[in-house]
Design an enzyme around this catalytic site. Structure first.
Site, PDB file in Angstrom:
ATOM      1  N   HIS A 193       0.827  -1.212   0.000  1.00 56.75           N
ATOM      2  CA  HIS A 193       0.000   0.000   0.000  1.00 56.75           C
ATOM      3  C   HIS A 193       0.858   1.258   0.000  1.00 56.75           C
ATOM      4  CE1 HIS A 193      -3.740  -2.241   1.617  1.00 56.75           C
ATOM      5  NE2 HIS A 193      -3.740  -2.149   0.311  1.00 56.75           N
ATOM      6  N   ASP A 491       1.877 -20.995 -13.885  1.00 51.09           N
ATOM      7  CA  ASP A 491       1.666 -22.370 -13.436  1.00 51.09           C
ATOM      8  C   ASP A 491       2.285 -23.372 -14.395  1.00 51.09           C
ATOM      9  OD1 ASP A 491       0.377 -22.504 -10.910  1.00 51.09           O
ATOM     10  OD2 ASP A 491      -1.367 -21.557 -11.823  1.00 51.09           O
ATOM     11  N   CYS A 538      -1.235 -15.167 -20.839  1.00 50.63           N
ATOM     12  CA  CYS A 538      -1.539 -14.223 -19.757  1.00 50.63           C
ATOM     13  C   CYS A 538      -0.705 -14.473 -18.504  1.00 50.63           C
ATOM     14  CB  CYS A 538      -3.025 -14.243 -19.431  1.00 50.63           C
ATOM     15  SG  CYS A 538      -3.612 -15.844 -18.894  1.00 50.63           S
TER      16      CYS A 538
HETATM   17  C1  PEP Z   1      -0.660 -18.397 -14.669  1.00 50.54           C
HETATM   18  O1  PEP Z   1      -0.597 -19.437 -14.005  1.00 50.54           O
HETATM   19  O2  PEP Z   1       0.191 -18.047 -15.516  1.00 50.54           O
HETATM   20  C2  PEP Z   1      -1.789 -17.460 -14.450  1.00 50.54           C
HETATM   21  C3  PEP Z   1      -2.008 -16.440 -15.240  1.00 50.54           C
HETATM   22  O3  PEP Z   1      -2.556 -17.703 -13.347  1.00 50.54           O
HETATM   23  P1  PEP Z   1      -2.139 -17.259 -11.850  1.00 50.54           P
HETATM   24  O4  PEP Z   1      -0.838 -16.537 -11.924  1.00 50.54           O
HETATM   25  O5  PEP Z   1      -3.259 -16.419 -11.351  1.00 50.54           O
HETATM   26  O6  PEP Z   1      -2.047 -18.589 -11.175  1.00 50.54           O
HETATM   27 MG    MG Z   2      -2.296 -19.992 -12.806  1.00 53.69          MG
END
Ligand code: PEP
Ligand code: MG
Length: 603
Positions: A193, A491, A538
């Site tokens: 924050h 992941d 992503c």
């Molecule tokens: C990922 O695993 O790349 C992803 C976008 O999900 P998170 O980081 O929220 O697990």
């Molecule tokens: Mg993920």
């Protein structure tokens, strides 16, 4: 030459040079804070209560001031801090310390806050971990209030760089702005924050400089703080200061140029179109994504959007939260990922998943709508699993309790879709059966909304995350059944390389540029494109402009990155030649290591 250079993380950009002002925390060892023998512990608990009430007043005043100045995001920080004053386990612990150990209210507040902060800082979720710093500051604030020292900056009488172990939001807000050139902290994180506030106030700030900062910097020592490289120079020479100033001026000019480019199309130099979207977790980030010209939200982490909820978020509450995100990016597509909870993502509202609660039937209210069961008493859920990352998380958990987890969420998203362009994304998909079950539940949610005569989207795209290597390897057989794909490299990296993404002992193994990862990305793209399906990326890799050309060459159609990375990734897309990117990807796929891949990339 400077006498030493310390390296930290850049929390707020900018350049500063000037003398140090050293801020220290109260040292409990110097004064053990014991109550006199004849003192009443009851009266001391009353003092504590009064101190807490005054601290809450101070925090709420910051909230009101910022709100009146239309700085809603910063205002919310103080609302969240004021809520900590009511935190029952903190207050009970402090009271217990006074009555059981006979210490003063000041000391009890500090010890209890530090204990609660330690618990928060053990949590795997970064957002919750960062609240530990807020909790510690609350302890310090209560201590100061009780000692009648409401101004922590009395000794700051001339412009200086603040050097401190850490800072909390209210300490920052009470700084005399005219005397603050910059801030250097031993601890802290760039998402804390206090970092958000420093950015919004335009105060250059470095965090994570380590205890060496406190050991080496003396009051009034000349310092130079470089927001572009994360360096803090102790006793800098005139030439070093001039060079640092020049670097910062260039960085500011670069940032201004990027800002001018937000309307330019995200197309490679030879005409290959890439969609550039944003990863967001709340309406403020969506607003920032809009300001940086995102073509919509490629990943809304719905579990983070609801992270502050103490009760399971109802369909109506979820709809309101999604509407706020969607309103920030009107007419743009919003990809909502269903709750990715369990494993390393634990939230307060998950206590509904406590085993006793699950034995209670889900209730229906008078209108026949499903509502969550009553909250179970007791502490937050501790799912005990030997291998949480391989266990009950993401879509697995959602499918095991569709009435509580998936159906209300699907209905909320479909209702948003009555007036917005929404897409649904499923996390942690491993096989086709899971996707088919989720699709059947989507149809059920549509039927329920139709029977209840509630406006909702009739056609919504249902996509899957590729985070489990099996989903990448089987992408050709998943392609006919999913409307789009989103690769989660965070992941996918941990599962491909068998390496916990949060374990610092194996951090060296965690390499998203490993050719094994690149092969899975390439395989997913080339398997699903023949079915007319698009692939977005992503994971955090999409926010690294070094990776942009490589990902385009591997076949990724959309990059969804953090709002702050949007201008840099846009520039990297426009600097890419698609044909050259294809060749680069071929080389990278055959490289022997992540280091060899990195060596192929532009700096
Ligand atoms: C990922 O695993 O790349 C992803 C976008 O999900 P998170 O980081 O929220 O697990
Ligand atoms: Mg993920």
């Amino acid at each position: 030459m400077s006498t030493a250079t310390l390296h930290g993380q850049m929390a707020a950009p900018g350049y500063a040079s000037g003398p140090a002002h050293c801020y220290t925390f109260p040292d409990l060892l110097e004064d053990p804070g014991e109550l006199p023998e004849d003192a009443s512990t009851l009266a001391e608990c009353g003092r504590l209560e009064a101190g807490l009430a005054e601290a809450e007043q101070i925090l709420m005043q910051h909230y009101r001031d910022l709100y009146a100045a239309e700085r809603d995001e910063e205002a919310e920080i103080f609302l969240a801090l004021a809520a900590l004053v009511q935190d029952r386990s903190f207050v009970r612990l402090a009271e217990g310390l006074i009555t059981d150990t006979g210490i003063t209210a000041e000391h009890a507040a500090i010890i209890a806050a530090d204990h609660e902060a330690d618990l928060l800082e053990e949590l795997p979720d970064e957002q919750l971990r960062l609240r530990g710093g807020d909790m510690r500051e609350l302890g310090r604030l209560v201590m100061r209030v009780l000692r009648g020292e409401t101004n922590p900056w009395q000794g700051l009488t001339h412009p200086a760089i603040i050097v401190a172990p850490d800072l909390g939001p209210s300490e920052l807000m009470s700084l005399p702005r005219e005397h603050v050139l910059g801030i250097a902290l031993a601890a802290g994180g760039i998402h804390s924050h206090v970092a958000i506030l420093a950015r919004s106030l335009g105060i250059p700030m470095l965090v994570g400089l380590g205890d060496t900062l406190l050991e080496h910097v003396q009051p009034d020592m000349p310092l130079a703080l470089d927001g572009t490289t994360g360096q803090l120079l102790l006793n800098p020479s005139a030439a070093e200061q001039a060079a640092m100033h020049e670097r910062n001026a260039q960085a500011v000019a670069r940032e201004a140029a990027l800002r001018n480019d937000i309307a330019l199309p995200t197309v490679t130099s030879d005409g290959h179109v890439i969609r550039l979207m944003a990863n967001v977790a709340n309406a403020q980030e969506a607003q920032r994504a809009q300001e940086w010209g995102a073509a919509g939200v490629g990943l809304l982490r719905s579990e983070l959007l609801c992270a502050e909820a103490s009760f399971w978020p109802t369909e109506a509450q979820q709809l309101a939260l999604y509407q706020a995100v969607s309103a920030a990016l009107p007419d743009q597509p919003i990809t909502i990922r269903t709750f990715d909870i369990g494993g390393d993502k634990r939230f307060d509202f998950m206590r509904y998943l406590n085993a006793p609660a699950l034995t209670q039937p889900t209730r229906r209210n008078k209108k026949g709508k499903t509502v969550a069961p009553a909250p179970p008493a007791g502490p937050n859920l501790r799912i005990s699993e030997a291998n949480p990352a391989l266990g009950w998380r993401g879509l697995r958990l959602a499918l095991s309790h569709p009435e509580l987890v998936l159906l209300p969420q699907l209905r909320a998203i479909l209702r948003l879709g009555a007036g917005a362009d929404v897409r649904i994304l499923l996390p942690m998909v491993t096989n086709l059966a899971e996707l088919q079950q989720a699709r059947a539940l989507l149809e059920q949610a549509q039927q329920e909304l139709a029977s209840a005569n509630l406006p909702h989207a009739r056609q919504v795209q249902l996509g899957i995350m590729i985070e489990v290597p099996a989903a990448a390897l089987n992408s050709a057989s998943l392609a006919p059944h999913a409307d789009f794909f989103a690769i989660g490299t965070n992941d996918l990296t941990q599962y491909t390389l068998a390496c916990d993404r949060n374990n610092s002992h194996v951090a060296a193994l965690y390499q998203p540029f490993d050719p094994a990862l690149l092969r899975l990305i390439e395989m997913a793209c080339s398997s699903v494109h023949p079915y007319g399906r698009s692939v977005s990326l992503c994971g955090d890799l999409s926010s690294d402009p070094r990776a942009t050309a490589l990902l385009i060459g591997l076949g990724v159609d959309t990059l969804s990155c953090t709002p702050a990375a949007l201008p840099h990734v846009r520039a990297a897309i426009r600097a890419t030649n698609y044909q050259q990117a294809r060749a680069l990807a071929r080389h990278a796929l055959n490289a022997p290591s992540a280091q060899a891949v990195l060596a192929l990339l532009a700096p």
